[in-house]
Motif scaffolding. Structure first.
Motif, short mmCIF file in Angstrom:
data_model
loop_
_atom_site.label_atom_id
_atom_site.label_comp_id
_atom_site.label_asym_id
_atom_site.label_seq_id
_atom_site.Cartn_x
_atom_site.Cartn_y
_atom_site.Cartn_z
N THR A 251 -13.30 0.98 16.94
CA THR A 251 -12.23 1.98 16.87
C THR A 251 -11.20 1.58 15.82
OG1 THR A 251 -12.50 2.60 19.18
CG2 THR A 251 -10.37 3.07 18.18
N GLN A 252 -10.78 0.30 15.84
CA GLN A 252 -9.79 -0.15 14.88
C GLN A 252 -10.35 -0.12 13.46
OE1 GLN A 252 -6.48 -0.75 15.54
NE2 GLN A 252 -6.46 -0.60 13.30
N GLY A 253 -11.66 -0.39 13.35
CA GLY A 253 -12.28 -0.26 12.04
C GLY A 253 -12.20 1.16 11.52
N LEU A 254 -12.45 2.12 12.40
CA LEU A 254 -12.29 3.52 12.02
C LEU A 254 -10.83 3.83 11.71
CD1 LEU A 254 -14.62 5.33 14.59
CD2 LEU A 254 -14.98 5.10 12.12
N ASN A 255 -9.92 3.26 12.51
CA ASN A 255 -8.50 3.47 12.29
C ASN A 255 -8.09 2.95 10.92
OD1 ASN A 255 -5.78 4.02 12.73
ND2 ASN A 255 -5.42 2.08 13.79
N SER A 256 -8.55 1.74 10.59
CA SER A 256 -8.23 1.16 9.28
C SER A 256 -8.84 2.01 8.16
CB SER A 256 -8.75 -0.27 9.20
OG SER A 256 -8.09 -1.10 10.11
N GLY A 257 -10.07 2.47 8.40
CA GLY A 257 -10.69 3.33 7.41
C GLY A 257 -9.93 4.63 7.22
N ALA A 258 -9.46 5.20 8.34
CA ALA A 258 -8.69 6.44 8.27
C ALA A 258 -7.36 6.20 7.55
CB ALA A 258 -8.44 6.98 9.68
N MET A 259 -6.72 5.06 7.83
CA MET A 259 -5.47 4.74 7.14
C MET A 259 -5.71 4.55 5.65
SD MET A 259 -3.81 2.14 9.97
CE MET A 259 -2.33 1.78 9.04
N ALA A 260 -6.86 3.97 5.31
CA ALA A 260 -7.22 3.84 3.89
C ALA A 260 -7.38 5.21 3.25
CB ALA A 260 -8.50 3.02 3.75
N LEU A 261 -8.01 6.12 3.99
CA LEU A 261 -8.17 7.47 3.48
C LEU A 261 -6.82 8.18 3.32
CD1 LEU A 261 -11.30 8.68 5.49
CD2 LEU A 261 -11.18 8.17 3.05
N VAL A 262 -5.91 7.94 4.28
CA VAL A 262 -4.57 8.50 4.17
C VAL A 262 -3.87 7.96 2.92
CG1 VAL A 262 -2.26 8.55 5.20
CG2 VAL A 262 -4.28 8.91 6.64
N GLN A 398 -8.80 8.03 16.15
CA GLN A 398 -8.69 7.32 14.89
C GLN A 398 -9.91 7.48 13.98
OE1 GLN A 398 -5.90 6.41 14.32
NE2 GLN A 398 -4.87 5.71 16.15
N GLY A 399 -10.92 8.23 14.43
CA GLY A 399 -12.10 8.35 13.59
C GLY A 399 -12.76 9.71 13.66
N LEU A 400 -13.30 10.03 14.81
CA LEU A 400 -14.10 11.24 14.96
C LEU A 400 -13.33 12.49 14.54
CD1 LEU A 400 -16.89 12.15 16.02
CD2 LEU A 400 -15.81 12.53 18.25
N ILE A 401 -12.04 12.52 14.83
CA ILE A 401 -11.21 13.67 14.46
C ILE A 401 -10.34 13.37 13.25
CG2 ILE A 401 -9.43 15.27 15.26
CD1 ILE A 401 -10.44 14.77 18.11
N LEU A 402 -9.75 12.17 13.21
CA LEU A 402 -8.79 11.85 12.15
C LEU A 402 -9.44 11.81 10.77
CD1 LEU A 402 -5.99 11.06 11.21
CD2 LEU A 402 -6.50 8.69 11.81
N ILE A 403 -10.59 11.17 10.65
CA ILE A 403 -11.22 11.03 9.33
C ILE A 403 -11.57 12.39 8.72
CG2 ILE A 403 -13.26 10.18 8.12
CD1 ILE A 403 -13.07 7.63 9.80
N PRO A 404 -12.23 13.31 9.45
CA PRO A 404 -12.46 14.64 8.86
C PRO A 404 -11.15 15.36 8.51
CG PRO A 404 -13.86 14.33 10.77
CD PRO A 404 -12.89 13.18 10.76
#
Length: 458
Positions: A251-262, A398-404
């Motif tokens: 989850t935190q990996g997805l969170n970090s990835g999403a923050m990188a995308l932000v 932090q991933g499934l919804i945030l990244i898209p």
């Protein structure tokens, strides 16, 4: 009655409200002070310039990824420790803690070497512009070198709370945060180290916190006695740690990835946008730290009473926690919405940073009143060893919804899409939490009825 016995007795038979508040207040204080350190650190860095604040924003997701390894192993250990203590199996709880320490040390050392080797590539991936990159490298190298201390601190804090040593956990957090606040201006300005000084202050403070935590366990003040003598690895313990820990880390990996995308999306609108979004994350994290502090008190209470089959006490803890956290989040949201411009002015005098940040703070505050509800059920699933729903909730937010949302909203509405991505993800995750809550609530109520019927027969 000894202190350890008092802790166990409080978890087993103490009034639920009093037990939760007794455990939560020190934890909340420690976490909030830690959040204040993050804010003060950003304020000091803000005096260097907008690009320096942007560097902190870019390094932050990588630093959180490092921290999450310690948190994941710590929370996985804490969940099993709570259930072991609920079964009156202290030895199993101690073996769980030792296993977690060995995992953290090994992974932390490996991560340090890998992080140093690939740091520039990581920062570019996480949204560093050319003007931000040099600041990011200066800041990030020091944090990576100190990553084992960061991970150990997070691990020990979770284990301390699981065994009921919330005051010691609070002291460790306070010690690190206060030291960091004191050392920041000394290293940044007095020693003229700039942004590198902020990182040095952070690692020194984290290391001293770990020294205190190790001393606490070696001094026999703790309930659990952590000794390598007689320790044997246990597959069940390792699997239980990872059942809870891996979804959290993923989850935190997805969170970090999403923050990188932000950060990457914000970088299209300049360093000011990157800096503003980084500041907003720090500000909103203060309220989340308070919720997280409370949830760490809720987790051992829920895990212990579930392990002891005291389902009526578990249900009371859930209801009280939701009411309390909802009141808190409403107050925070009203404050942030009303004073968004003033809050941003603490960090920067760049008009563009102020304008973007104020809009983002108001947007982030809209779903915030329900985040307490979401976090309580997330912690409940952790405490009960339900890794799948716990992971699903975090992965959604932090991933499934945030990244898209981060990928597509900026394409449609520009900078507003960057700002709205997290609030949209929060809102949809809250709806998902509601569906999962209905199911687990029904299960707990059925257990209460069955337990009462069994007691009546006996």
């Amino acid at each position: 009655m000894s202190i350890p016995d008092k802790r166990t007795e409080m978890l087993r038979n103490g009034t639920i409200k009093k037990t939760l508040l007794t455990l939560a207040i020190p934890s909340i204080i420690g976490m909030v002070v830690n959040g204040i350190y993050n804010i003060v650190d950003t304020i000091f860095v803000g005096r260097i310039g907008t690009s320096a604040v942007g560097a902190v924003a870019v390094v932050f997701p990588f630093f959180m990824l490092i921290s999450s390894l310690g948190i994941a192993i710590g929370m996985g250990s804490a969940s099993y420790i709570s259930r072991s203590l609920g079964r009156d199996n202290k030895k199993e709880a101690e073996n769980t803690a030792i296993t977690g320490i060995l995992l953290v040390v090994g992974i932390g050392i490996a991560l340090m070497f890998l992080g140093l080797h690939y740091l520039e590539d990581i920062l570019r991936l996480f949204g560093a512009t050319e003007s931000i990159l040099s600041y990011g490298l200066d800041y990030g190298r020091v944090l990576v070198i100190g990553s084992p201390f960061v991970m150990l601190k997070m691990f020990f804090n979770n284990v301390m709370r699981a065994e009921g040593s919330v005051k010691a956990s609070m002291v460790a957090l306070l010690l690190g945060a206060v030291l960091n606040i004191v050392l920041d201006p000394i290293f940044i300005f007095t020693f003229d180290m700039g942004i590198r000084g902020a990182a040095v202050a952070t690692i020194i403070s984290q290391a001293i916190s770990v020294v205190f935590q190790v001393w606490y366990y070696q001094s026999r003040r703790s309930y659990l006695q952590l000794r390598l003598k007689g320790y044997r690895p246990n597959r069940v313990i390792i699997s239980q740690i990872f059942i809870i820990g891996l979804p959290l880390f993923f989850t935190q990996g997805l969170n970090s990835g999403a923050m990188a995308l932000v950060n990457n999306a914000a970088s299209d609108f300049g360093d000011a946008a990157v800096a503003a979004m980084g500041i907003v994350k720090r500000v909103m994290s203060l309220g989340l730290f308070a919720l997280f502090g409370y949830s760490q008190a809720f987790l051992p209470v829920a895990g212990f009473n579930y392990g002891a089959k005291r389902y009526d006490r578990l249900w009371e803890a859930i209801r009280f926690s939701i009411k309390l956290s909802t009141i808190f989040t409403i107050v925070i949201s009203v404050f942030i919405i009303g004073l968004s411009e003033q809050v941003m002015s603490w960090f920067s005098d760049d008009p563009e940073v102020l304008a973007i940040g104020a809009r983002a703070l108001r947007a982030y505050s809209i779903p915030f009143p329900m985040l307490g509800f979401q976090l309580i059920y997330f912690s409940l699933f952790q405490a009960l060893g339900r890794g799948v729903p716990a992971g699903l909730l975090s992965v959604s937010r932090q991933g499934l919804i945030l990244i898209p949302a981060v990928l597509f909203l900026p394409l449609w509405i520009g900078l507003d899409g960057v700002i709205l991505a997290q609030p949209v993800a929060d809102g949809l995750t809250i709806l998902m939490t509601g569906f999962l809550a209905i199911r687990i609530n029904k299960e707990i109520k059925n257990n209460i009825v069955a337990h009462k019927e069994m007691a009546a027969v006996e």
